[in-house]
Enzyme design. Structure first.
Site, mmCIF file in Angstrom:
data_model
loop_
_atom_site.group_PDB
_atom_site.id
_atom_site.type_symbol
_atom_site.label_atom_id
_atom_site.label_comp_id
_atom_site.label_asym_id
_atom_site.label_seq_id
_atom_site.Cartn_x
_atom_site.Cartn_y
_atom_site.Cartn_z
ATOM 1 N N ASP A 153 34.785 -16.333 1.178
ATOM 2 C CA ASP A 153 34.300 -15.979 2.422
ATOM 3 C C ASP A 153 35.881 -15.478 3.396
ATOM 4 O O ASP A 153 36.076 -14.377 3.448
ATOM 5 C CB ASP A 153 33.171 -16.514 3.269
ATOM 6 C CG ASP A 153 33.662 -16.165 4.344
ATOM 7 O OD1 ASP A 153 32.404 -15.137 4.296
ATOM 8 O OD2 ASP A 153 33.743 -16.988 4.925
ATOM 9 N N GLU B 50 30.191 -13.805 -2.714
ATOM 10 C CA GLU B 50 32.068 -14.531 -2.404
ATOM 11 C C GLU B 50 31.997 -15.430 -2.673
ATOM 12 O O GLU B 50 33.357 -15.113 -3.342
ATOM 13 C CB GLU B 50 31.041 -15.311 -1.150
ATOM 14 C CG GLU B 50 30.434 -14.197 -0.105
ATOM 15 C CD GLU B 50 30.863 -14.669 1.531
ATOM 16 O OE1 GLU B 50 30.327 -14.150 2.341
ATOM 17 O OE2 GLU B 50 29.792 -15.797 1.298
#
Lengths: 248, 248
Positions: free
Chosen positions: A69, A141
């Site tokens: 992320d 992610e």
């Protein structure tokens, strides 16, 4: 030296048929053969099938998701920073959040075929539906985190820009999509029998610009404040925060 | 080739005495002479002295702040990911947010002497005190963005880890600081004559773990929900969100 040894040991390593299939799938996604397959395997383990480790720590893709992320955020930030040299940070932040939103990443994971690689325990999806809703976006992610750890920043950046952004995102369309938070909030309020009111708090001259501050009240209770260079912009800002608050 | 030409042209460029002073100051901070001084100059321009550009866009350090924030977040994420291999993503997220909080970055900017380099219009600080509160921390982020653009990711990462994290942050102390959001919320409520109540919403068995969900009500109005592996953890989670909501 250590990296050379790992290369040689990987060379002679016997992969199982499943591992060979995974290697091929990952190479198709990233364009490069993984050096450390285990990191990618971990990126594809949903918490519903987490393995118990020491200290009660359970190994799944959640740590890699946290890392990926951050890396994805940085690369998209740089990409937009360079693509739009005359746009302010509010614009850049908004466009980035559209690209890396959980819905957007969920869709992206399906587009590149990551959904077929994620391992999870479907029986548990009823007991905690929330952790299943974004299972593919979360894995997306984590996968970025794995690419970063396996291949380094430069390759990971190229992977994100060339294989993800250039291929699967139409920037013009994303920019033009006018997310109208105000009407989203008002429609939600009507459905739920609540009142919405915007109030101007202040209007100040700042150099060549005026700065507006508003608050939005739902059922006469202040929910959020917003600011902007026009009343409309300030209301959108406040409405956006209210939408976040009510998870609309 | 272009980079070589820029190197040569920088070599022959005549710097003003102020620019030479700035060059020296930056080299003391990063350990390396800037290749492109202009980027650092921009990083030090607060929006109160922004220059008017085309399309109404005003040039200050705000775009670089957006970029630097993302780069810093990614580097700190990787640093913590590797330093704490058995800690979960909740822990990593919490420690990172303590390191990159606006107060923390404001203090960091002062420690490395960035506060003396920022250019701003103090006369405007009364009309918009909010944009002045974190002027040094914001410049700190913009400075990281400048280092990244000027020297690339690898150097920027080394700068952040070696010159900032290793030098100015005591990780053990940061980890041990127990941010008690629940008591912070309760103290704030008492000061402001509001009531706070936590309610258990659900308690579910998930594999070897129990998952708790609570909500926090302020003046009998639901403000936030939280979850965790213990009631205490879930309450802290809800209280943290409430603190964010009320900006406590």
């Amino acid at each position: 030296m250590r990296s050379l040894l790992r290369h040689i040991s990987n060379w002679f390593r016997a992969y199982s048929p499943e591992e060979k299939k995974l290697l091929t799938a990952i190479r198709q996604i990233t364009g490069k053969k993984p050096s450390n397959l285990q990191i990618y395997q971990l990126a594809l383990i949903h918490c519903s099938v987490a393995r118990e480790m020491r200290d009660g720590y359970r190994e799944s893709n959640e740590r890699l998701e946290y890392l990926g992320d951050a890396i994805l955020g940085a690369v998209v930030a740089e990409y937009l920073f360079k693509k739009y040299p005359y746009k302010d940070e509010g614009f850049l932040t908004e466009i980035r959040s559209r690209i890396v939103s959980r819905d957007s990443l969920n869709a992206l994971a399906r587009k590149i075929g990551l959904d077929k690689l994620v391992i999870y325990d479907a029986k548990r999806s009823k007991s905690s539906p929330q952790s299943f809703k974004y299972i593919y976006g979360d894995a997306m992610e984590a996968f970025v985190g794995a690419v970063f750890l396996d291949k380094g920043f430069r390759f990971c950046r190229r992977f994100i820009v060339e294989k993800l952004l250039d291929h699967h995102f139409d920037m013009d369309e994303i920019v033009e999509t006018d997310t109208n938070y105000k009407s989203r909030l008002i429609e939600w309020a009507q459905r739920n029998n609540r009142t919405v009111r915007f109030e101007l708090l202040s209007e100040r001259q700042q150099g060549a610009y005026k700065q507006f501050k508003v608050q939005v009240l739902v059922n006469n209770q202040e929910i959020a404040r917003g600011s902007g260079y026009s009343k409309k912009q300030a209301e959108q800002d406040a409405a956006r925060k209210a939408c976040e608050y009510f998870a609309i």
